[in-house]
Write a protein that holds these residues in place. Structure first.
Motif, short mmCIF file in Angstrom:
data_model
loop_
_atom_site.label_atom_id
_atom_site.label_comp_id
_atom_site.label_asym_id
_atom_site.label_seq_id
_atom_site.Cartn_x
_atom_site.Cartn_y
_atom_site.Cartn_z
N ARG A 11 -4.01 14.39 -0.94
CA ARG A 11 -3.39 13.08 -0.77
C ARG A 11 -4.43 11.99 -1.02
O ARG A 11 -5.64 12.23 -0.91
CB ARG A 11 -2.79 12.92 0.62
CG ARG A 11 -3.76 13.00 1.76
CD ARG A 11 -3.08 12.92 3.13
NE ARG A 11 -2.25 11.74 3.26
CZ ARG A 11 -0.94 11.78 3.43
NH1 ARG A 11 -0.30 12.94 3.46
NH2 ARG A 11 -0.23 10.68 3.56
N LEU A 12 -3.94 10.82 -1.37
CA LEU A 12 -4.77 9.62 -1.51
C LEU A 12 -3.99 8.48 -0.87
O LEU A 12 -2.92 8.11 -1.35
CB LEU A 12 -5.07 9.33 -2.98
CG LEU A 12 -6.01 8.16 -3.27
CD1 LEU A 12 -7.38 8.42 -2.65
CD2 LEU A 12 -6.14 7.93 -4.77
N ASN A 13 -4.53 7.94 0.22
CA ASN A 13 -3.80 6.95 1.01
C ASN A 13 -4.15 5.52 0.60
O ASN A 13 -5.21 5.25 0.03
CB ASN A 13 -4.11 7.13 2.49
CG ASN A 13 -3.60 8.45 3.04
OD1 ASN A 13 -2.59 8.98 2.57
ND2 ASN A 13 -4.29 9.00 4.02
N GLN A 14 -3.21 4.63 0.93
CA GLN A 14 -3.41 3.19 0.80
C GLN A 14 -3.82 2.77 -0.61
O GLN A 14 -4.81 2.07 -0.82
CB GLN A 14 -4.45 2.71 1.81
CG GLN A 14 -4.07 2.98 3.27
CD GLN A 14 -2.82 2.19 3.68
OE1 GLN A 14 -2.84 0.96 3.75
NE2 GLN A 14 -1.73 2.90 3.94
N VAL A 15 -3.02 3.20 -1.59
CA VAL A 15 -3.22 2.75 -2.97
C VAL A 15 -2.54 1.40 -3.14
O VAL A 15 -1.35 1.25 -2.85
CB VAL A 15 -2.63 3.77 -3.96
CG1 VAL A 15 -2.76 3.26 -5.39
CG2 VAL A 15 -3.32 5.12 -3.80
N ASN A 16 -3.29 0.41 -3.57
CA ASN A 16 -2.77 -0.96 -3.68
C ASN A 16 -1.82 -1.11 -4.86
O ASN A 16 -2.10 -0.62 -5.97
CB ASN A 16 -3.91 -1.96 -3.82
CG ASN A 16 -4.74 -2.07 -2.56
OD1 ASN A 16 -4.21 -2.00 -1.45
ND2 ASN A 16 -6.05 -2.23 -2.71
N GLU B 235 -8.79 16.50 -0.40
CA GLU B 235 -7.49 16.68 0.25
C GLU B 235 -6.36 16.49 -0.75
O GLU B 235 -6.58 15.96 -1.85
CB GLU B 235 -7.33 15.68 1.41
CG GLU B 235 -8.35 15.87 2.52
CD GLU B 235 -8.14 14.87 3.64
OE1 GLU B 235 -7.44 13.87 3.42
OE2 GLU B 235 -8.68 15.09 4.75
N ALA C 287 0.85 -1.20 0.00
CA ALA C 287 0.00 0.00 0.00
C ALA C 287 0.88 1.24 0.00
O ALA C 287 1.79 1.37 0.82
CB ALA C 287 -0.93 0.00 1.20
N VAL C 288 0.59 2.17 -0.92
CA VAL C 288 1.41 3.37 -1.09
C VAL C 288 0.52 4.60 -0.94
O VAL C 288 -0.60 4.64 -1.45
CB VAL C 288 2.09 3.38 -2.47
CG1 VAL C 288 2.85 4.68 -2.70
CG2 VAL C 288 3.03 2.19 -2.62
N ASP C 289 1.03 5.61 -0.24
CA ASP C 289 0.33 6.88 -0.09
C ASP C 289 0.81 7.87 -1.15
O ASP C 289 2.02 8.06 -1.32
CB ASP C 289 0.57 7.49 1.30
CG ASP C 289 -0.02 6.64 2.41
OD1 ASP C 289 -0.92 5.83 2.13
OD2 ASP C 289 0.43 6.79 3.56
N GLU D 218 0.85 11.80 -2.48
CA GLU D 218 0.68 13.13 -1.89
C GLU D 218 1.18 14.18 -2.87
O GLU D 218 2.17 14.00 -3.56
CB GLU D 218 1.46 13.21 -0.58
CG GLU D 218 1.24 14.51 0.20
CD GLU D 218 1.97 14.50 1.53
OE1 GLU D 218 1.99 15.55 2.19
OE2 GLU D 218 2.55 13.45 1.90
#
Length: 231
Positions: A195-200, A193, A157-159, A161
């Motif tokens: 950012r977009l968190n927890q990209v698989n 926001e 999982a990649v954030d 930003e």
């Protein structure tokens, strides 16, 4: 007594030679330059003082403070729509007129060069070169924050930003396109926001992503395509 005087004279001569040598070496390469301080066009602003050149262009005067020890300045101006960057030699001047497209976002910075060849880069500022009768301005394309361009990051999982900005301060949302295609077309999120968190992701894979910024008037801008690799 003579032995003492000779020893004292020899010591004094040695110290004198040592100090003189140190000063010569210190000045032989010259002094490094300080960074230039940008003055105009202002950061994140609408530039309205350009002189009319044609229906599509105006002349903008770039200004900065003199940098200590600098003998030469280079001005770099990038069209944020096309990502085309141009270099201009301002010689020893601290201002320069440059013809630019109207109604277009730009970034700019100054590189100061000293006599010894060393360089110092200023901050990077953004501005709009105002067009005719514009009531609402297109948002600036976002700047990448993380992952750093061409970096290697640990999954799965990649954030993601970024940093957005708009003269009218009316950004509505950010659309994030992501995938393994060098020109990503898969929309994976619409967020307010930065950012977009927890990209698989999967390991040992190159990924590409971009962000489309939209404002209240429906204007939008598209960032450059960012790339990273997972491990």
């Amino acid at each position: 007594m003579r032995i003492i005087l000779k020893t004292f004279a020899l010591l004094t001569l040695t110290l004198s030679i040592g100090c003189g040598s140190s000063e010569d070496n210190g000045g032989s390469g010259g002094e490094n330059p300080n960074k230039a301080v940008l003055l105009f066009p202002l950061n994140n602003s609408e530039c309205t003082t350009g002189s009319e050149v044609s229906t599509t262009q105006s002349s903008v005067t770039f200004e900065w403070n003199a940098a200590q020890n600098a003998t030469l300045y280079y001005v770099y101006v990038k069209n944020l729509n096309t990502q085309t960057q141009l270099q201009f030699n301002a010689e020893s001047n601290t201002s320069m007129e440059i013809n630019l497209l109207k109604g277009t976002p730009f970034s700019w910075y100054v590189v100061a060069k000293a006599a010894n060849g060393t360089l110092a880069e200023s901050e990077k500022w953004k501005f709009y070169n105002a067009g005719d009768a514009v009531e609402n301005y297109i948002p600036f394309p976002v700047d990448l924050v993380a992952p750093i361009m061409s970096s290697s990051v640990q999954g799965p999982a990649v954030d993601l930003e970024w940093s957005g900005n708009d003269i009218d301060n009316d950004i509505v949302n950010y659309k994030v396109y992501f995938g393994t295609n060098p020109n990503p077309t898969t929309l994976i999120g619409t967020v307010t926001e930065e950012r977009l968190n927890q990209v698989n992701t999967t390991s040992n894979t190159n990924y590409y992503w971009k962000v489309v910024t939209t404002d209240e008037a429906g204007n939008y801008s598209t960032s450059t395509i960012f790339q990273f690799k997972t491990f």
